[in-house]
Design a protein around this motif. Structure first.
Motif, mmCIF file in Angstrom:
data_model
loop_
_atom_site.group_PDB
_atom_site.id
_atom_site.type_symbol
_atom_site.label_atom_id
_atom_site.label_comp_id
_atom_site.label_asym_id
_atom_site.label_seq_id
_atom_site.Cartn_x
_atom_site.Cartn_y
_atom_site.Cartn_z
ATOM 1 N N ASP A 147 -27.895 -53.645 21.109
ATOM 2 C CA ASP A 147 -26.896 -53.483 21.943
ATOM 3 C C ASP A 147 -26.537 -54.864 22.526
ATOM 4 O O ASP A 147 -26.907 -55.073 23.713
ATOM 5 C CB ASP A 147 -26.954 -52.572 22.908
ATOM 6 N N SER A 193 -20.374 -47.069 18.493
ATOM 7 C CA SER A 193 -20.951 -48.457 18.271
ATOM 8 C C SER A 193 -20.382 -49.302 17.302
ATOM 9 O O SER A 193 -19.337 -48.604 16.436
ATOM 10 C CB SER A 193 -22.484 -48.236 17.811
ATOM 11 N N GLY A 219 -27.522 -54.521 26.574
ATOM 12 C CA GLY A 219 -26.204 -54.719 26.568
ATOM 13 C C GLY A 219 -25.474 -56.025 26.938
ATOM 14 O O GLY A 219 -24.277 -56.163 26.878
ATOM 15 N N ARG A 267 -26.781 -46.246 27.828
ATOM 16 C CA ARG A 267 -27.451 -47.582 27.419
ATOM 17 C C ARG A 267 -28.916 -47.354 26.909
ATOM 18 O O ARG A 267 -29.315 -46.155 27.097
ATOM 19 C CB ARG A 267 -27.433 -48.469 28.634
ATOM 20 N N GLY A 305 -24.038 -49.476 20.583
ATOM 21 C CA GLY A 305 -23.366 -50.179 21.374
ATOM 22 C C GLY A 305 -22.606 -51.173 20.455
ATOM 23 O O GLY A 305 -22.396 -51.129 19.413
#
Length: 483
Positions: free
Chosen positions: A368, A429, A338, A290, A407
């Motif tokens: 992300d 990704s 995320g 991450r 991601g």
């Protein structure tokens, strides 16, 4: 003078703490004091006597001490309020000193560090005291336009116009723990007001200040911030910042030839996905690297900003400045962590990009997110306007911006953080106009066709290179596409 609680250190004592007590560490600026008629401009009875008592008690002639200091190797103009002098209040002589300090900073291209402890404007000088806030605001904006950083430290108390100009108007706002901070002072608040709302901690939670810093860590923290934010000062030319109107009209113009920061190297060993749905699943693996891991690998040291200055924060957006591990260059960063990004996150990222642009510092963004937060609260908090503001900040940036998709790249909520023409992708990704599940639902397709829809959307990293959406895939031998 007795050693006071950390938030109530005298101006000189605090300066000594920041300069390690070295006599050569602080050089006071000298200036002529304006002459007052008896008892000041309003002939307020007893004002002369009150000033004389304050001077005898503190050893100062005014409520601020201004000079240059070397803090951790970086020279800066320091403005230290002496709260013991009439509550650190602002009057005409205070305004004179503040104006001189800012002018000196611009002449010598130094950052400004206000160490604020004030109860507000001086009543014994009436509206003439209050109008000093306009002088301070102008000096702060001229210094901002010159591409010089302002890092404020909020002490106890920081209230009234001092908070609303020197404090809240700084680029980075640090606060000592437990400090009383708020526009309303303790004697003018509603009787039923919650005192917890008027604290440094509350201002950080509301996005109006960046961080709480313990007194023993203040010198080291300021030294890091000064080093990071002064790195691009030499790259900011006078013509680049003198006319904000012409600057705004020259969207995309690059005032310097600084190279964009390279994208981070990929973390992990994910292969390129065979299908669109494989790309989605790879990006959604909980264990994949991450943003925090990428930032830790990219920077040796970093310092974070927090808050959108509009009352909000977003734990899913990390913003700040760091020293790049490869060469020590200062790079600003805005990274999605995320989660669905909230309006405060977009506004904080826009604030970061504009600050870096003004200070001559390149930017790295990490994308992300499954998309922008779409709950009712997000709409009430201005999701559309916040995303539009970030699109505008990236589009108008005159310093290099590099983006790495690490991601999920969910729709416009992800694209807003991406640099046009300089976005890269990791093998694990994907970038999509909308999540495949939602695309299938919009097209009224059954759940069994979600994987087929993912393929049709062409969201794999290698598809994005072929389509010209990204420049290349980091860590892969495929030729990159220069846009």
């Amino acid at each position: 003078m007795p050693d006071l609680a950390p938030g109530r250190h005298s101006a000189r004592r605090l300066i000594a703490l920041l300069t390690d007590g070295s006599p050569e560490g602080f050089r006071e600026l000298h200036h002529p004091e304006r002459e007052f008629k008896p008892d000041g401009p309003l002939s307020w009875q007893g004002y002369d006597a009150a000033r004389a008592r304050a001077a005898a008690r503190t050893g100062e002639e005014e409520s601020v001490v201004c000079g240059t200091a070397d803090i951790g190797g970086t020279p800066a103009v320091v403005i230290a309020f002496e709260f013991g002098f009439l509550g650190g209040s602002l009057g005409e002589r205070t305004g004179d000193r503040l104006e001189l300090a800012y002018e000196y900073a611009r002449t010598h291209r130094l950052p400004v560090v206000p160490l604020v402890a004030t109860g507000g404007s001086r009543m014994q000088e009436g509206m003439l005291a209050l109008t000093q806030l306009q002088r301070v605001a102008r000096q702060s904006m001229l210094t901002r336009a010159a591409g010089l950083a302002q890092i404020a430290v909020l002490r106890d108390p920081t209230t009234g116009g001092g908070w609303a100009t020197l404090g809240a108007g700084a680029d980075v706002v640090l606060a000592l723990p437990g400090a009383q901070v708020g526009f309303a002072g303790s004697r003018v608040r509603p009787a039923d007001a919650d005192p917890a709302a008027y604290t440094a901690e509350a201002q950080v939670a509301a996005g109006a200040a960046d961080a709480i810093v313990r007194p023993e860590a203040l010198r080291e923290t300021l030294a890091l911030w000064l080093r990071l934010l002064s790195a691009g000062a030499d790259a900011v030319g006078t013509a680049d910042t003198a006319d904000t109107a012409s600057t705004a009209s020259a969207v995309g113009a690059r005032p310097t030839e600084a190279a964009p920061p390279p994208p981070p190297s990929p973390l992990g060993a994910a292969p390129l996905p065979a299908s669109g749905w494989d790309a989605v699943q790879s990006a959604r693996v909980p264990q994949r690297p991450r943003a925090e891991a990428y930032l830790d690998a990219y920077f040796t040291r970093r310092a974070s900003i927090s808050g959108d200055r509009c009352g909000g924060t977003d734990a899913g957006m990390a913003c700040g400045f760091g020293e790049r591990a490869a060469d020590g260059q200062t790079v600003a960063y805005a990274a999605q962590l995320g989660t669905a990004t909230r309006p405060a996150g977009y506004r904080t990222a826009a604030r970061l990009i504009r600050l870096a642009d003004r200070l001559g510092i390149p930017v790295l963004t990490l994308v992300d997110t499954p998309g922008a937060a779409n709950d009712a609260d997000a709409e009430r908090q201005g999701a559309g306007a916040a995303i539009a503001d970030l699109f505008g900040a990236v589009a108008a940036a005159r310093r290099p911006v590099t983006t790495l998709l690490i991601g999920e790249g969910g729709s416009g909520g992800a694209l807003a953080l991406a640099a046009p023409g300089n976005t890269w992708a990791t093998p694990d990704s994907y970038f999509s106009v909308i999540a495949p599940e939602l695309a299938a639902a919009i097209l009224k397709r059954p759940e069994s066709e979600v994987e087929t829809t993912a393929d049709q959307l062409r969201i794999r990293p290698q598809d994005l290179v072929e389509l010209g959406v990204v420049r290349g895939i980091v860590g892969c031998p495929q030729p990159s596409r220069d846009l």
